[in-house]
Structure formats: structure tokens, C-alpha cells
Design an enzyme around this catalytic site. Structure first.
Site, PDB file in Angstrom:
ATOM      1  CG  ASP A  48      -1.820   1.208   1.289  1.00 31.36           C
ATOM      2  OD1 ASP A  48      -2.956   1.108   0.819  1.00 31.36           O
ATOM      3  OD2 ASP A  48      -1.390   2.264   1.797  1.00 31.36           O
ATOM      4  CE1 TYR A  53       0.919   7.947   2.394  1.00 26.61           C
ATOM      5  CE2 TYR A  53       1.406   5.694   1.748  1.00 26.61           C
ATOM      6  CZ  TYR A  53       0.590   6.607   2.380  1.00 26.61           C
ATOM      7  OH  TYR A  53      -0.538   6.174   3.028  1.00 26.61           O
ATOM      8  CE  LYS A  78      -3.589   4.912   0.794  1.00 25.24           C
ATOM      9  NZ  LYS A  78      -2.174   4.506   0.751  1.00 25.24           N
ATOM     10  CG  HIS A 112      -4.423   9.965   0.400  1.00 27.59           C
ATOM     11  ND1 HIS A 112      -3.093   9.849   0.051  1.00 27.59           N
ATOM     12  CD2 HIS A 112      -4.495   9.552   1.693  1.00 27.59           C
ATOM     13  CE1 HIS A 112      -2.403   9.404   1.089  1.00 27.59           C
ATOM     14  NE2 HIS A 112      -3.229   9.225   2.096  1.00 27.59           N
TER      15      HIS A 112
END
Length: 279
Positions: A48, A53, A78, A112
Site C-alpha cells: 500500500d 508518500y 492513492k 486519499h
């Protein structure tokens, strides 16, 4: 140990998802390839990540280097808040994520955050439907959506998300959102499943007593609690030995009383941002 031990959750779109995976939230982009490679060697097959990120490339390199057939992996990423909008905007963001991952498709694509101040998540969801129909993402879902966000999304589009990934741990179980999701057939994914170290979860008697009874660690007890509650869970660690420990949760089972005792720890103890306030 292999992922053959990991149960799969049936989704409302007819597909299934491994119930235990590996998350890379706050994993240093420069360390991601090594860390994800360790996770894959241990046996994780569900990864994931997210655009925000900053480590999709590292995840992609680890996948490529692993030699594991693509069909044996389950990959989620996401859409970030800035990329919510019309079909063209969402498509461009999705294409960029696929390129960074080095993949032809992902198994699950999530909005998200609802970012209600922007008020674009319904429009964005319609674009997600197009992505799903193109088969470049197998399933579509949301993250951090509360019951009222889900209710509006479904009411205006008629399309029910496959999953809702929410902050969920013993002090913050979001019973209202979880109940609405169950009613709609939406699978719950738990992020921050161990409370992100923001309260002494591993010192709570209900957790330590179960750990002693089964000869396992408090972290293993909490992960097992998630699994027995039906949550999809992906604990994160940068340390290989901790990754292996988090994966080694199929050799014991909590009693009904132990599950109930941990469930009874609920206290609306959110440790991160409130979804109505994130923009």
C-alpha cells in the site's frame, strides 16, 4: 512463511484482497526499495503506497527486482488532494502513478481524503469509475471517508466504494463509519493499526494479558485483533525483524473474550487529522 497463509477478503465488486499487507507511509524514498524488498522476501504480497508518500518509484523498483509474477501481487496507490477534479485531471495523476510504479495496472486506487472544503470528491469518483472501466485499476475505493461522505458519494453516483481505508486502532475504532460501511458492503482497511506509537498501546492490560496467554508480542495481539474483526491491515516497519513478526500472526487465535476486551478500549482517540479538516 508465505502469503498462502494470508486470508483474502471478498470485495463488493467480486474481486478479493489479501487481508494482511505492508504499508509504506513515511518510509524514506531512498530506503523504500530495500525495505519493500525485505517485505516481499518475508512473504508480503499486498503493498500500500500513495502519490503523496513520494516513494512509488521505490516500491516499483522493489517489485521489478523481486521477480514475483505480477498476478501474485496486490498493489494499492492513492490520488492526492491536489489532483482531485475532472476526468482529465484524475487520469493524468493516475498515469503518473503507474509510470512511477512501473506497472500496467494497480489492483486498487483510492481517493486519499474527501477534502470537503474543495468539494470535488463526487466529481473525482465519477472519474474513478472510468478508470475502473478501463481495467487499469481493478478496484476503486476511498480513504479517510466518514459515514456522511460515503452516504453522499453513493447517493449522488450510485457506485459503492470497494473499500474505505481509515484510521483504526483500539482507541479509535470509528464505529459509526464502520457500521455504515458494513451496511453497504464496503471493506474496512485500517491505517495506523498500532496507534502510530502515540499512546502506550503495548502496555495496556487487555493487550499484555492476551500476549502472555498466547506467548506472542503485544503488537502481534493487536494485528490479530484486527484480522479477527475483519479489517484489512498493513502495519509498517523499517526493520526486517519487526516486519517478520508482524507477518507471523497466523499461529494463534484470540478468544472471543480477548477480542471483546480489546474492542472495549474504544475512546474516540484519534491520533491524526480529522477528515473534515484536511484540505
Amino acid at each position: 512463511m508465505t502469503d498462502q497463509l494470508v486470508p483474502r477478503i471478498q470485495l463488493n465488486d467480486g474481486l478479493s484482497i489479501p487481508q494482511l499487507g505492508f504499508g509504506v507511509f513515511k518510509v524514506d524514498p531512498g530506503e523504500t526499495e530495500r525495505i519493500v524488498s525485505d517485505a516481499l522476501e518475508i512473504g508480503y504480497r499486498h503493498l500500500d503506497t500513495a502519490r503523496i508518500y513520494g516513494n512509488e518509484e521505490g516500491v516499483g523498483r522493489a517489485i521489478a527486482a523481486s521477480g514475483i509474477p505480477r498476478q501474485e501481487l496486490y498493489i494499492t496507490t492513492k490520488l492526492w488532494n491536489d489532483d482531485q477534479g475532472d476526468a482529465a485531471t484524475v487520469q493524468a495523476a493516475f498515469d503518473a502513478s503507474l509510470e512511477r510504479l512501473g506497472l500496467d495496472y494497480v489492483d486498487l486506487y483510492l481517493i486519499h481524503w474527501p477534502t470537503p472544503a474543495r468539494d470535488r470528491y463526487v466529481e473525482t469518483w465519477r472519474a474513478f469509475e472510468q478508470l475502473r472501466d478501463s481495467a487499469r485499476t481493478r478496484s476503486i475505493g476511498v480513504s479517510n471517508f466518514l459515514a456522511h461522505h460515503l452516504e453522499r458519494l453513493i447517493g449522488e453516483t450510485g457506485v459503492v466504494p470497494a473499500v474505505d481505508q481509515i484510521e483504526l486502532h483500539p482507541y479509535h475504532q470509528q464505529p459509526e463509519t464502520a457500521a455504515f460501511a458494513e451496511q453497504q458492503g464496503i471493506a474496512i482497511e485500517a491505517w495506523g493499526p498500532l496507534g502510530q506509537g502515540k499512546y502506550p498501546l503495548f502496555e495496556i492490560p487487555e493487550v499484555t494479558a492476551a500476549a502472555t496467554a498466547h506467548g506472542v508480542t503485544p503488537a502481534q495481539v493487536v494485528i490479530r485483533w484486527h484480522l479477527q474483526r475483519g479489517h484489512i491491515v498493513f502495519p509498517k516497519s523499517n526493520r526486517r525483524e519487526r516486519m517478520a513478526e508482524n507477518f507471523d500472526v497466523f499461529g494463534f487465535e484470540l478468544t472471543n473474550d480477548e477480542v471483546a476486551a480489546i474492542t472495549g478500549l474504544e475512546r474516540e482517540g484519534r491520533v491524526s487529522a480529522h477528515p473534515d479538516e484536511v484540505d
